[in-house]
Enzyme design. Structure first.
Site, PDB file in Angstrom:
ATOM      1  N   HIS A  47       0.821  -1.213   0.000  1.00  0.00           N
ATOM      2  CA  HIS A  47       0.000   0.000   0.000  1.00  0.00           C
ATOM      3  C   HIS A  47       0.854   1.262   0.000  1.00  0.00           C
ATOM      4  O   HIS A  47       0.885   1.990   1.007  1.00  0.00           O
ATOM      5  CB  HIS A  47      -0.930  -0.011   1.211  1.00  0.00           C
ATOM      6  CG  HIS A  47      -1.903  -1.150   1.226  1.00  0.00           C
ATOM      7  ND1 HIS A  47      -1.545  -2.427   1.570  1.00  0.00           N
ATOM      8  CD2 HIS A  47      -3.225  -1.211   0.910  1.00  0.00           C
ATOM      9  CE1 HIS A  47      -2.607  -3.225   1.481  1.00  0.00           C
ATOM     10  NE2 HIS A  47      -3.627  -2.524   1.082  1.00  0.00           N
ATOM     11  N   SER A 101      -6.770  -5.375  10.516  1.00  0.00           N
ATOM     12  CA  SER A 101      -8.224  -5.373  10.530  1.00  0.00           C
ATOM     13  C   SER A 101      -8.579  -3.983  11.019  1.00  0.00           C
ATOM     14  O   SER A 101      -8.252  -3.609  12.158  1.00  0.00           O
ATOM     15  CB  SER A 101      -8.765  -6.449  11.475  1.00  0.00           C
ATOM     16  OG  SER A 101     -10.170  -6.351  11.517  1.00  0.00           O
ATOM     17  N   LEU A 145      -9.874   8.729  -0.130  1.00  0.00           N
ATOM     18  CA  LEU A 145     -10.079   7.572  -1.004  1.00  0.00           C
ATOM     19  C   LEU A 145      -9.939   6.264  -0.241  1.00  0.00           C
ATOM     20  O   LEU A 145      -8.897   5.988   0.354  1.00  0.00           O
ATOM     21  CB  LEU A 145      -9.088   7.606  -2.168  1.00  0.00           C
ATOM     22  CG  LEU A 145      -9.309   8.749  -3.167  1.00  0.00           C
ATOM     23  CD1 LEU A 145      -8.156   8.816  -4.165  1.00  0.00           C
ATOM     24  CD2 LEU A 145     -10.641   8.578  -3.902  1.00  0.00           C
ATOM     25  N   SER A 154     -24.050  -9.655  36.773  1.00  0.00           N
ATOM     26  CA  SER A 154     -24.432 -10.989  36.294  1.00  0.00           C
ATOM     27  C   SER A 154     -23.220 -11.895  36.136  1.00  0.00           C
ATOM     28  O   SER A 154     -23.293 -13.095  36.404  1.00  0.00           O
ATOM     29  CB  SER A 154     -25.138 -10.886  34.935  1.00  0.00           C
ATOM     30  OG  SER A 154     -26.428 -10.320  35.078  1.00  0.00           O
ATOM     31  N   GLU A 185     -18.468  -4.359  23.517  1.00  0.00           N
ATOM     32  CA  GLU A 185     -17.640  -5.551  23.677  1.00  0.00           C
ATOM     33  C   GLU A 185     -16.365  -5.498  22.845  1.00  0.00           C
ATOM     34  O   GLU A 185     -15.334  -6.049  23.245  1.00  0.00           O
ATOM     35  CB  GLU A 185     -18.440  -6.808  23.329  1.00  0.00           C
ATOM     36  CG  GLU A 185     -19.614  -7.098  24.276  1.00  0.00           C
ATOM     37  CD  GLU A 185     -20.884  -6.336  23.936  1.00  0.00           C
ATOM     38  OE1 GLU A 185     -20.894  -5.584  22.938  1.00  0.00           O
ATOM     39  OE2 GLU A 185     -21.886  -6.487  24.674  1.00  0.00           O
ATOM     40  N   HIS A 192     -23.613 -17.222  31.451  1.00  0.00           N
ATOM     41  CA  HIS A 192     -24.934 -17.447  30.848  1.00  0.00           C
ATOM     42  C   HIS A 192     -24.849 -18.287  29.591  1.00  0.00           C
ATOM     43  O   HIS A 192     -25.425 -17.960  28.546  1.00  0.00           O
ATOM     44  CB  HIS A 192     -25.640 -16.112  30.558  1.00  0.00           C
ATOM     45  CG  HIS A 192     -26.000 -15.369  31.811  1.00  0.00           C
ATOM     46  ND1 HIS A 192     -25.056 -14.832  32.649  1.00  0.00           N
ATOM     47  CD2 HIS A 192     -27.195 -15.089  32.365  1.00  0.00           C
ATOM     48  CE1 HIS A 192     -25.645 -14.250  33.672  1.00  0.00           C
ATOM     49  NE2 HIS A 192     -26.945 -14.397  33.534  1.00  0.00           N
ATOM     50  N   ASP A 250     -34.885 -16.226  29.480  1.00  0.00           N
ATOM     51  CA  ASP A 250     -34.528 -15.068  28.652  1.00  0.00           C
ATOM     52  C   ASP A 250     -34.554 -15.377  27.157  1.00  0.00           C
ATOM     53  O   ASP A 250     -34.652 -14.471  26.336  1.00  0.00           O
ATOM     54  CB  ASP A 250     -33.153 -14.521  29.050  1.00  0.00           C
ATOM     55  CG  ASP A 250     -33.259 -13.464  30.146  1.00  0.00           C
ATOM     56  OD1 ASP A 250     -34.304 -12.789  30.228  1.00  0.00           O
ATOM     57  OD2 ASP A 250     -32.292 -13.319  30.912  1.00  0.00           O
TER      58      ASP A 250
END
Lengths: 619, 619
Positions: free
Chosen positions: A29, A116, A179, A337, A358, A407, A415
């Site tokens: 690049h 990323s 760009l 929780s 997250e 959970h 739920d």
């Protein structure tokens, strides 16, 4: 202070080197590097504080290319700093070279992998949290951002958290070259829009011409003035700046110049140079102390009582906080929780609420890890799917982070499916070098939390919402890669492999089958990855090759697949013999709401189904 | 127009019903429902246009609870609209009921599943794209947002795209009740901050007291005035509004009131009511026509030439665009790499650039699917990890969406691991009801793209960056669940299972082994899920139970695990012996940059490694 001519010469060198290395590699690049060259020339000449002879110096600034594809520019900076040779720089993208296509921390100056898009800034937030609140050192975090990546939601998670935590040590440098890969970005050159957005998120903003060296210089000086907010410099730039044939032209993203063009470009840029800049070293300093490490005192639970493994996670994390001053807690707004709140209340200075963001939570963890902290980040297991790209990239960053997902499975009950993790084992197993744990018992959970802390790398623990009986004494030992044979006799006819909530179903099934004159071997496969292959092999042999695996997870990629894989070969460890007959009991149909028992039974993973399956196998 | 007293009575009913249903269920989110009750009472009385007798009416408005945990309020709205009975409403969270803990489209009035926060608005954007640009119908999309979820990056992806596309048919209703699950949100009651952020993202904003019925009424009237932007109503509310014991109190998130408290609450709210509101029906209308379906004319490729499967994907999608007027293209700013650009150029009216916002891209796909369009969304396979929560939830939404991931595996070469999908098969296999395809050939790719369009549900296709030889004639047929035995003889000693890029390595290995007097059976397992178990069983039997699987993916969760699973039993389909010995060749070490061949070889998945493994197995 360098002269303007020195900045310019250096900037041209950075451009020429970005072209040279990519043309030699035949890919890469260059144009995305050229747009930011002036910004980096001034930065490294006069503002960056970095001891290239000691990348681990705690007072070093941190330079992160969130636009990781501008790696050629980063390597040109390292060359100009004397950190790598021109020869090594020219090995860009070659097999075996440290000079990879996107930055990775095999180079000691690279903190984390990028490439990323939308990850460098969230990780920078993590380092900035460390700098401001834990190290209490005056280093700065400089994050070079591309304009295309500003459309990633993770960038706005980072902006909001940085604003919320007043991360005045964080400076974003937005290379607004207009760009993207396939055309114009959403906002083009609308610097005011970027600035208005960042400002609304609590940032100080400066808009400049990113090729005007005086404006760049002023912007950095301004960014370093004491204030209470992070700073975003929005720099209007031209992609491919400096080579008239391609400057500001579409169609040149991610393309190396052919040799003849490269020659013309280098000539137009004034030829090759080999300037070495003495980057300023930081003042010496040491991170604030958080006390001395102590032996870990695991919480203990009485056999026969009932405690949820998520509660044990909370207790153990708090105990770990006492033992290890470098442990840091993070949670995604569900600490009451996941029970990360026990740690948060005990060690508020080492806990950072991440709200419902997250991706940023995992980015913060990776950033804290850069500074040697040991982050434990928690949320509902289902919601780690939100951060999978960050977890994947954390592996490329060789990050040392610990994740706790509560959970799990249909056993959460009422739920409904949106809150049920049924793919987390598959997702976490497919992370390079990961450890995946799924305890069934609170004493076991406590041991495994300590083991996670001792392990270097990405470790994930899956916890259960419901209270379950305490099975193991507080003195029993559990380790990564281990398992436990919970029921065993010489007459076992079938092996049942379970983990977490399903182990309790397997034990119920054992009792029922015993009443019917059938004994089964029950294995607690609490270490899903690495799995205890030797114990599984022995059990298969002892029970006529009959194995039943029962898990609260989709059929794909979870414990069942892990057990099967333990009987397959790899190139290094070839298959020793045929597979045993493995029957997988897992979740096949989309669950709804209901009581945990109803849902486990409807999913076919309750004791009743284990009993029926075993009977069919032996009958 | 209803009277203020009517609005108030209805709002109190919605509150009472939210309490009644959750108290009966023993769990749920009454306080998060009560804060938004006034907003919904006015909306359903005077602004919502919805024909509850015909949820498929194309001119219906769309009401999406992005804060899915306020489901009790949504069900109370349905009851007040006469769509469900009080009795059914009171089955909230019971096993087998349609009235689940979070909304799911088993109820015909629910468009999509919500409950993972930050998804309703992105999906609403997709419906709004359909309404404004495809259907060209005047319906509105009303999205009820929680304030906690405003910290999700996906919300800002939705805000930026909605602003960019001028989605004037989209109205966000932000229930700013200040209290998240475990305490105050990041912004508390700072309505100005929310409004400034949304405004900077191109939205019209209105700040109101969310319990002042006149202000609510004015806000909706104002939102419906013609303008060029989406509207966000920031409504200052109180959690638990209307019951003095818990109103605006922390510690009441996600908790049903005990029966005695519920009784006091219902009394304070004026008791039970059973008002039925005649929700206004929309004007009749039909979506704009996009032409008639035509037979699909697959692009064709000559055997012996070399074409990348990603190119074939682009060609096939364009051909599908001609055949099916309901196909819509989406891409995450890499359409010149995924080759979605062929479709984009041919059908610009049915293509929506999603920029680098993968969560929003999948959200848009789900939303477009709500209106009957058939979205194909593409990006680098690695970057679908960004959207895993959206894909997981799309399955709960019973969505019909098609995903294409390019640049899979180490074979992409020089760009390095950040761009290499090595976990996508694991991730996509562990999606309920998904189809996972991995073609090796362009003619095969074209057939499979058509098969994806015919399939109802989530289908994923993995494509390869590199050009590979055309193996199959244009007249050959490939289908979901199929495979192809590419090399076969009576003397085969080992079965080699491959897909995509590794099939070409397997064929090279075949030639080399043949030279050494060893014949292997080569299977192209292009349908990774569902996998063609029968063909694998037959091959195992024919080759002495020796199977080698080779894949450009981490060892966990990919083709190797899929093959192993084909030899395991499920409760329904028990394994039949004798079982094979399976050797998996997959990526084990973190790759770097290099040429595709170098990286394939270093990963141990090249022809050389297949040859060595086969020789070791037969020798």
């Amino acid at each position: 202070m360098a002269t303007k001519e020195q900045w310019h010469e250096l900037a041209q060198q950075l451009r020429v080197d970005s072209i040279r290395s990519t043309t030699k590699a035949g890919s890469g690049h260059p144009t995305s590097s050229m747009s930011a060259a002036d910004l980096l020339a001034v930065l490294m000449s006069d503002y960056l504080r970095y001891d290239f002879s000691n990348p681990k110096n705690p007072t070093n600034d941190h330079l992160i290319f969130s636009k990781g594809h501008a790696a050629p520019l980063l390597y040109a900076v390292y060359k100009a700093a004397g950190a790598i040779s021109d020869d090594e720089m020219m090995t860009l993208r070659q097999f075996g070279s440290r000079i990879e296509g996107h930055p990775v921390p095999v180079l000691p100056y690279v903190d984390v992998a990028t490439g990323s898009l939308g990850q460098g800034l969230p990780i920078g937030v993590g380092i900035a949290l460390a700098g401001k609140y834990l190290d209490k050192l005056p280093y700065h975090i400089w994050v070079v951002l591309g304009d295309s990546e500003m459309s990633e939601g993770s960038i706005w998670e980072a902006l909001e958290l940085a604003g919320h935590y007043h991360l005045s040590n964080l400076v974003g440098i937005l290379d607004m070259n207009r760009l993207g890969q396939r055309g114009e970005t959403m906002l083009g050159w609308n610097a005011d829009a970027y600035a208005a957005r960042a400002k609304a998120f609590g940032w100080h903003t400066i808009e400049i011409d990113g090729h005007n060296l005086d404006e760049i210089n002023d912007a950095y000086a301004h960014a370093l003035r004491p204030r209470d907010e992070p700073t975003l410099i929005v720099a209007h730039t031209l992609k491919g700046k400096g080579f008239s044939e391609i400057e500001n032209q579409p169609g040149w993203h991610g393309k190396a110049l052919p040799p003849d063009m490269a020659q013309r470009a280098i000539a137009e840029l004034g030829g090759e140079r080999h300037i070495i800049v003495q980057v300023y070293k930081p003042e010496p300093g040491q991170p604030a102390s958080h006390g001395q490490a102590q032996p870990f005192r695991a919480p203990t639970y009485e056999v026969g009582s009932s405690v949820a493994t998520r509660t044990a996670y909370g207790d153990a994390l708090k105990a770990l906080g006492a033992a290890r001053p470098n442990v840091v807690g993070l949670d995604g707004e569900v600490s009451n929780s996941t029970y990360a709140e026990y740690f948060a209340k005990a060690y508020p200075d080492r806990y950072f609420e991440q709200y419902i963001a997250e991706q940023q939570m995992v980015g913060s963890a990776v950033g804290l890890g850069v500074r040697g902290y040991l982050p434990f980040a928690s949320t509902f297991a289902a919601f780690f799917t939100r951060a999978y790209d960050f977890i994947r990239m954390a592996a490329i960053s060789r990050a040392n982070i610990k994740l706790s997902g509560s959970h799990a499975g249909v056993s959460i009950g009422e739920d409904g499916p949106s809150q049920m993790a049924l793919e987390d084992l598959a997702m976490m197993r497919a992370v390079h070098g990961s450890v995946v744990l799924y305890p069934s018992d609170p004493n076991q959970t406590a041991q495994l939390v300590a083991a996670m802390a001792d392990h270097q790398g990405i470790a994930y623990i899956r916890t259960t919402r419901e209270k379950t009986p305490v099975l193991y004494g507080a003195d029993e030992q559990f380790s990564i890669g281990g398992s436990r044979v919970v029921r065993q006799s010489d007459a076992d006819q079938v092996t049942v492999v379970a983990a977490g909530i399903t182990l309790h179903e397997a034990l119920k099934a054992y009792d029922q089958l015993k009443g019917a004159g059938i004994t089964i071997r029950v294995i607690d496969a609490y270490s899903v990855k690495p799995i205890d292959a030797a114990t599984l092999h022995a059990a298969a042999q002892a029970t006529g090759g009959r194995i039943v695996v029962v898990e609260d997870h989709w059929e794909e990629g979870g414990l069942g697949d892990a057990v099967l894989a333990a009987f397959s070969g790899t190139e290094a460890r070839r298959a020793q013999g045929p597979l045993p007959a493995v029957t997988k009991l897992a979740v096949h149909e989309m669950p709804g709401s209901g009581k945990p028992d109803e849902l486990m039974d409807a999913a076919g993973i309750s004791a009743r189904h284990i009993v029926a399956t075993v009977k069919a196998l032996v009958g």
